[in-house]
Design a protein around this motif. Structure first.
Motif, PDB file in Angstrom:
ATOM      1  N   VAL A 134       0.854  -1.183   0.000  1.00 58.84           N
ATOM      2  CA  VAL A 134       0.000   0.000   0.000  1.00 58.84           C
ATOM      3  C   VAL A 134       0.891   1.234   0.000  1.00 58.84           C
ATOM      4  CG1 VAL A 134      -1.393   1.443   1.561  1.00 58.84           C
ATOM      5  CG2 VAL A 134      -2.134  -0.872   1.002  1.00 58.84           C
ATOM      6  N   TYR A 135       0.572   2.182  -0.873  1.00 59.30           N
ATOM      7  CA  TYR A 135       1.180   3.515  -0.804  1.00 59.30           C
ATOM      8  C   TYR A 135       0.049   4.524  -0.638  1.00 59.30           C
ATOM      9  CZ  TYR A 135       2.113   8.144  -2.243  1.00 59.30           C
ATOM     10  OH  TYR A 135       2.111   9.509  -2.249  1.00 59.30           O
ATOM     11  N   ALA A 136       0.224   5.495   0.274  1.00 59.79           N
ATOM     12  CA  ALA A 136      -0.828   6.487   0.461  1.00 59.79           C
ATOM     13  C   ALA A 136      -0.267   7.794   0.993  1.00 59.79           C
ATOM     14  CB  ALA A 136      -1.895   5.957   1.427  1.00 59.79           C
ATOM     15  N   ASN A 137      -0.734   8.896   0.406  1.00 60.24           N
ATOM     16  CA  ASN A 137      -0.554  10.227   0.990  1.00 60.24           C
ATOM     17  C   ASN A 137      -1.780  10.480   1.854  1.00 60.24           C
ATOM     18  OD1 ASN A 137      -0.704  13.036   1.502  1.00 60.24           O
ATOM     19  ND2 ASN A 137       0.545  13.485  -0.293  1.00 60.24           N
ATOM     20  N   LEU A 138      -1.605  10.580   3.158  1.00 63.06           N
ATOM     21  CA  LEU A 138      -2.723  10.652   4.092  1.00 63.06           C
ATOM     22  C   LEU A 138      -3.261  12.064   4.285  1.00 63.06           C
ATOM     23  CD1 LEU A 138      -1.482   8.195   6.868  1.00 63.06           C
ATOM     24  CD2 LEU A 138      -2.756   7.697   4.766  1.00 63.06           C
ATOM     25  N   GLY A 139      -2.562  13.067   3.760  1.00 59.33           N
ATOM     26  CA  GLY A 139      -3.047  14.429   3.935  1.00 59.33           C
ATOM     27  C   GLY A 139      -3.166  14.820   5.395  1.00 59.33           C
ATOM     28  N   TYR A 140      -2.351  14.199   6.250  1.00 62.49           N
ATOM     29  CA  TYR A 140      -2.349  14.435   7.693  1.00 62.49           C
ATOM     30  C   TYR A 140      -3.682  14.080   8.350  1.00 62.49           C
ATOM     31  CZ  TYR A 140       1.970  16.781   6.501  1.00 62.49           C
ATOM     32  OH  TYR A 140       3.221  17.053   6.011  1.00 62.49           O
ATOM     33  N   LEU A 141      -4.516  13.290   7.638  1.00 61.14           N
ATOM     34  CA  LEU A 141      -5.762  12.757   8.202  1.00 61.14           C
ATOM     35  C   LEU A 141      -6.665  13.881   8.717  1.00 61.14           C
ATOM     36  CD1 LEU A 141      -4.086   9.736   9.976  1.00 61.14           C
ATOM     37  CD2 LEU A 141      -5.571   9.606   7.971  1.00 61.14           C
ATOM     38  N   ARG A 142      -6.858  14.890   7.872  1.00 55.58           N
ATOM     39  CA  ARG A 142      -7.668  16.058   8.240  1.00 55.58           C
ATOM     40  C   ARG A 142      -9.132  15.926   7.819  1.00 55.58           C
ATOM     41  NH1 ARG A 142      -2.962  20.114   6.144  1.00 55.58           N
ATOM     42  NH2 ARG A 142      -1.870  20.402   8.129  1.00 55.58           N
TER      43      ARG A 142
ATOM     44  N   VAL B  21     -11.712  14.143  14.659  1.00 57.22           N
ATOM     45  CA  VAL B  21     -11.561  14.014  13.211  1.00 57.22           C
ATOM     46  C   VAL B  21     -10.391  13.089  12.879  1.00 57.22           C
ATOM     47  CG1 VAL B  21     -10.920  15.276  11.115  1.00 57.22           C
ATOM     48  CG2 VAL B  21     -12.620  16.239  12.687  1.00 57.22           C
ATOM     49  N   GLN B  22      -9.293  13.243  13.593  1.00 58.84           N
ATOM     50  CA  GLN B  22      -8.129  12.407  13.334  1.00 58.84           C
ATOM     51  C   GLN B  22      -8.397  10.943  13.669  1.00 58.84           C
ATOM     52  OE1 GLN B  22      -4.176  14.274  14.404  1.00 58.84           O
ATOM     53  NE2 GLN B  22      -5.526  15.707  15.473  1.00 58.84           N
ATOM     54  N   THR B  23      -9.024  10.686  14.810  1.00 56.27           N
ATOM     55  CA  THR B  23      -9.272   9.295  15.201  1.00 56.27           C
ATOM     56  C   THR B  23     -10.286   8.635  14.273  1.00 56.27           C
ATOM     57  OG1 THR B  23     -10.893  10.069  16.848  1.00 56.27           O
ATOM     58  CG2 THR B  23      -8.646   9.663  17.606  1.00 56.27           C
ATOM     59  N   GLU B  24     -11.272   9.382  13.801  1.00 58.71           N
ATOM     60  CA  GLU B  24     -12.227   8.822  12.844  1.00 58.71           C
ATOM     61  C   GLU B  24     -11.535   8.513  11.515  1.00 58.71           C
ATOM     62  OE1 GLU B  24     -15.387  11.628  12.573  1.00 58.71           O
ATOM     63  OE2 GLU B  24     -16.304  11.053  14.491  1.00 58.71           O
ATOM     64  N   SER B  25     -10.647   9.396  11.094  1.00 57.13           N
ATOM     65  CA  SER B  25      -9.904   9.171   9.846  1.00 57.13           C
ATOM     66  C   SER B  25      -8.985   7.962   9.971  1.00 57.13           C
ATOM     67  CB  SER B  25      -9.091  10.421   9.483  1.00 57.13           C
ATOM     68  OG  SER B  25      -9.928  11.528   9.242  1.00 57.13           O
TER      69      SER B  25
END
Length: 256
Positions: A5-13, A36-40
């Motif tokens: 898996v490769y992913a840019n998470l966008g800081y999980l915003r 928001v972070q924990t849900e992401s």
């Protein structure tokens, strides 16, 4: 089979790149609530559990910054199934931003379900210098997040081409290349024929309102590409989509 898996998470915003999200959730750029972070993270880990990768390569992980309540996302991302996990600041050893600097905590990371050989390398140009070099199942994987500035990015790509030429074995170069001018920017990496653009023709991976672009790129050795399947996976918490790479086992005919 090896799954990556490769992913840019966008800081999980929890901003998916739409205008509605950028306007309605503008405050997430300034201060992302813990909820928001924990849900992401829960959404991300559910996807990872479903895909069951051997290796996760992640960029834009926040290890605690002034914009996210100094919350370290990394331990929650690792969970219990990944036994080898590393996360390091992406700005290089010579730049250690203070706690109140906006760059503090901004990291790249990888998670592996078994012990892998890995080292950090650093590009000469740009602010974002970190490159994870990981070896798993006989494959060398380089994970990058290149500059937004065209001239800097061009020099980074030339340097990466030199790194690729160091070895002839099966190689994957994957990451957020930010190639806003298209595939022609990748020419220094493709002209030797050692790598091919493996996700060419797939759907775009980046969204900014109506704008779409294939910024997240996977280049790999031809013999790897012949036995690879790449899928674009939705990430509702980021403005980038995930790449899921599956490499089938070596064939009896002697292919890699």
């Amino acid at each position: 089979m090896t799954r990556i898996v490769y992913a840019n998470l966008g800081y999980l915003r929890a901003i998916n790149g739409s205008i509605r999200h950028h306007i309605g959730r503008w405050h997430h750029h300034v201060y992302t609530p813990l909820r928001v972070q924990t849900e992401s993270i829960a959404q991300l880990t559910a996807t990872i559990s479903r895909l069951d990768p051997d290796l996760c390569c992640l960029v834009e992980v926040d290890r605690g910054s002034i914009t996210n309540r100094f919350y370290d996302q990394f331990p929650r991302l690792q969970g219990k199934s990944f036994i080898h996990a590393e996360a390091h600041g992406k700005y290089g050893l010579d730049r250690r931003p203070g706690r109140l600097n906006l760059s503090h905590g901004k990291s790249n990371a990888f998670l592996a379900k078994r012990k892998v050989v890995a080292r950090d390398r650093y590009l000469q140009d740009g602010k974002k210098k970190l490159v994870h070099e990981i070896r798993i199942d006989g494959v060398r994987i380089l994970v990058v997040h290149l500059s937004l500035a065209f001239r800097v990015r061009s020099r980074q790509i030339v340097e990466l081409a030199d790194w690729i030429g160091e070895e002839e074995g099966p190689t994957i170069l994957v990451g957020d290349f930010n190639v806003f001018r298209g595939e022609r920017e990748l020419l220094p990496l493709l002209k030797s024929g050692q790598l091919i653009h493996a996700n060419r023709g797939l759907e775009p991976t980046f969204r900014l309102g109506p704008y779409r672009a294939a910024l997240d790129t996977c280049l790999m050795s031809k013999t790897l590409a012949e036995r690879a399947k790449i899928t674009v996976v939705d990430q509702p918490y980021s403005d980038h989509q995930m790449l899921f790479i599956e490499l089938v086992e070596q064939l009896a005919s002697g292919q890699e």
